[in-house]
Scaffold this active site. Structure first.
Site, short mmCIF file in Angstrom:
data_model
loop_
_atom_site.label_atom_id
_atom_site.label_comp_id
_atom_site.label_asym_id
_atom_site.label_seq_id
_atom_site.Cartn_x
_atom_site.Cartn_y
_atom_site.Cartn_z
N ARG A 1 -11.41 1.15 -9.61
CA ARG A 1 -10.65 2.42 -9.73
C ARG A 1 -10.83 3.01 -11.13
O ARG A 1 -11.24 2.31 -12.05
CB ARG A 1 -9.17 2.16 -9.46
CG ARG A 1 -8.96 1.86 -8.00
CD ARG A 1 -7.53 2.01 -7.60
NE ARG A 1 -7.42 1.85 -6.15
CZ ARG A 1 -6.30 1.98 -5.47
NH1 ARG A 1 -5.18 2.27 -6.09
NH2 ARG A 1 -6.29 1.83 -4.17
N ASP B 1 0.84 -1.20 0.00
CA ASP B 1 0.00 0.00 0.00
C ASP B 1 0.87 1.25 0.00
O ASP B 1 1.98 1.24 0.55
CB ASP B 1 -0.90 -0.03 1.24
CG ASP B 1 -2.09 0.90 1.10
OD1 ASP B 1 -2.35 1.42 -0.01
OD2 ASP B 1 -2.77 1.14 2.12
N GLY B 2 0.35 2.30 -0.60
CA GLY B 2 1.02 3.61 -0.51
C GLY B 2 1.58 4.13 -1.82
O GLY B 2 2.22 5.19 -1.83
N ASN B 3 1.36 3.42 -2.91
CA ASN B 3 1.88 3.90 -4.20
C ASN B 3 1.31 5.26 -4.57
O ASN B 3 2.01 6.15 -5.05
CB ASN B 3 1.51 2.92 -5.33
CG ASN B 3 2.17 1.57 -5.18
OD1 ASN B 3 3.06 1.41 -4.38
ND2 ASN B 3 1.72 0.61 -5.96
N GLY B 4 -0.01 5.42 -4.36
CA GLY B 4 -0.67 6.67 -4.74
C GLY B 4 -0.13 7.85 -3.93
O GLY B 4 0.17 8.91 -4.48
N ARG C 1 -4.77 -2.78 8.87
CA ARG C 1 -5.85 -3.73 8.60
C ARG C 1 -5.42 -4.68 7.49
O ARG C 1 -4.43 -4.44 6.80
CB ARG C 1 -7.13 -2.98 8.21
CG ARG C 1 -6.97 -2.02 7.06
CD ARG C 1 -8.30 -1.37 6.64
NE ARG C 1 -8.04 -0.28 5.72
CZ ARG C 1 -8.03 1.01 6.06
NH1 ARG C 1 -8.27 1.39 7.29
NH2 ARG C 1 -7.77 1.93 5.15
N LEU C 2 -6.23 -5.74 7.30
CA LEU C 2 -5.88 -6.76 6.31
C LEU C 2 -6.56 -6.55 4.96
O LEU C 2 -6.15 -7.13 3.95
CB LEU C 2 -6.20 -8.16 6.83
CG LEU C 2 -5.27 -8.68 7.93
CD1 LEU C 2 -5.74 -10.03 8.44
CD2 LEU C 2 -3.83 -8.79 7.43
N TRP D 1 2.75 8.03 -2.44
CA TRP D 1 4.16 8.23 -2.83
C TRP D 1 4.22 9.17 -4.03
O TRP D 1 5.03 10.11 -4.07
CB TRP D 1 4.79 6.88 -3.17
CG TRP D 1 6.25 6.91 -3.52
CD1 TRP D 1 7.30 6.73 -2.66
CD2 TRP D 1 6.81 7.12 -4.82
NE1 TRP D 1 8.48 6.82 -3.35
CE2 TRP D 1 8.22 7.05 -4.67
CE3 TRP D 1 6.29 7.36 -6.09
CZ2 TRP D 1 9.10 7.21 -5.73
CZ3 TRP D 1 7.16 7.53 -7.16
CH2 TRP D 1 8.55 7.45 -6.99
N ASN E 1 -10.11 -2.96 -5.95
CA ASN E 1 -9.29 -2.07 -6.78
C ASN E 1 -9.80 -2.00 -8.22
O ASN E 1 -9.54 -1.02 -8.93
CB ASN E 1 -7.82 -2.55 -6.85
CG ASN E 1 -7.05 -2.42 -5.56
OD1 ASN E 1 -6.10 -3.15 -5.33
ND2 ASN E 1 -7.45 -1.48 -4.70
N HIS F 1 2.69 3.49 -9.03
CA HIS F 1 2.61 2.06 -9.36
C HIS F 1 3.88 1.62 -10.11
O HIS F 1 4.39 0.52 -9.89
CB HIS F 1 1.36 1.77 -10.18
CG HIS F 1 0.08 2.02 -9.42
ND1 HIS F 1 -0.10 1.60 -8.12
CD2 HIS F 1 -1.08 2.64 -9.79
CE1 HIS F 1 -1.31 1.96 -7.71
NE2 HIS F 1 -1.92 2.60 -8.69
#
Ligand code: FPP
Length: 229
Positions: free
Chosen positions: A67, A16-19, A183-184, A21, A64, A33
């Protein structure tokens, strides 16, 4: 008996966290991505060298898929590239590449490419990378429940586990989530029953091999009791 762990056999990563970044750099989400995929290529190599046997990467959740099309097109382009360029290299080095999830919902050429590459995996690999693609754990469990209903009769835990996508993949011992959420998010809910969970604020494109080693070190220091004393 309580067990101290040396190395996990299967490590799952919720990437998680590409967006965020990309946003921090005033770049489009697709740049995040892209950077994420570059990280995947290196992490796969590193995890293998560290002695991990299975690396399970949450590449695309079922959620996803709703999106914006532009972002999805970027992700599909990355899948094409990964399965054309990088996955075949792994196969030639006696590693297997597999997916869990329903790839039939992807653009046809992407689904075909993925299936074709995965089918060429060696029979007795010394390392396996598993991509969760259009994967959702609840959907996986419902799918298994439907198979069970067709079979009829009583189910055991072992029997039910054999109806999941992961039938011949060991449960993850360690699940890492990057990007700060705790969270999962519908990732391996059944399989995570006894997994050690590791959360980090580091955004996935910044999650280096060293960060991965830190998670392994923390895992090694934890005591797993599997519900026993
Ligand atoms: C979550 O970050 C990440 C994804 C939805 C996709 C993960 C995909 C990759 C790392 C690259 C794909 C390439 C291959 C070959 C598998 P986010 O976009 O939700 O980040 P945010 O929470 O910061 O918005």
């Amino acid at each position: 008996m309580a067990e101290k762990n040396a190395l996990p056999v299967n490590v799952g990563i919720i990437m998680d966290g590409n967006g965020r970044w990309a946003k921090k750099r005033l770049l489009p989400r697709s740049a995040g991505h892209d950077a994420g995929m570059k990280r995947i290529v290196k992490l796969v190599r590193h995890a293998r060298e560290a002695g991990i046997k299975y690396l399970t990467l949450y590449a695309l959740s079922t959620e996803n898929l709703s999106r914006p099309q532009e972002e999805l097109d970027g992700l599909f382009a990355l899948f094409r590239k990964y399965f054309e360029v990088y996955a075949p290299k792994l196969l030639s080095e006696n590693a297997a590449v597999r997916t869990i999830g329903d790839i039939s919902a992807l653009p046809q050429d992407v689904a075909e490419k993925i299936a074709q590459v995965c089918s060429r995996s060696p029979r007795d690999p010394d390392f396996t990378v598993v991509f969760a693609v259009n994967y959702g754990s609840r959907a996986e469990i419902v799918r298994a429940a439907n198979f069970a209903a067709e079979l009829g009769g009583k189910m055991t835990e072992e029997g039910f586990a054999r109806l999941l996508y992961t039938s011949d993949i060991p449960d993850p011992d360690l699940i890492i989530r990057t990007g700060g959420e705790i969270r999962l998010s519908n990732f391996m809910l059944w399989q995570a029953a006894y997994a050690e969970l590791y959360f980090t604020d580091v955004l996935f494109p910044d999650f280096t091999d060293k960060h991965f080693d830190r998670a392994l070190k923390e895992f090694a220091g934890r005591t797993r009791r599997f519900g026993k004393v």
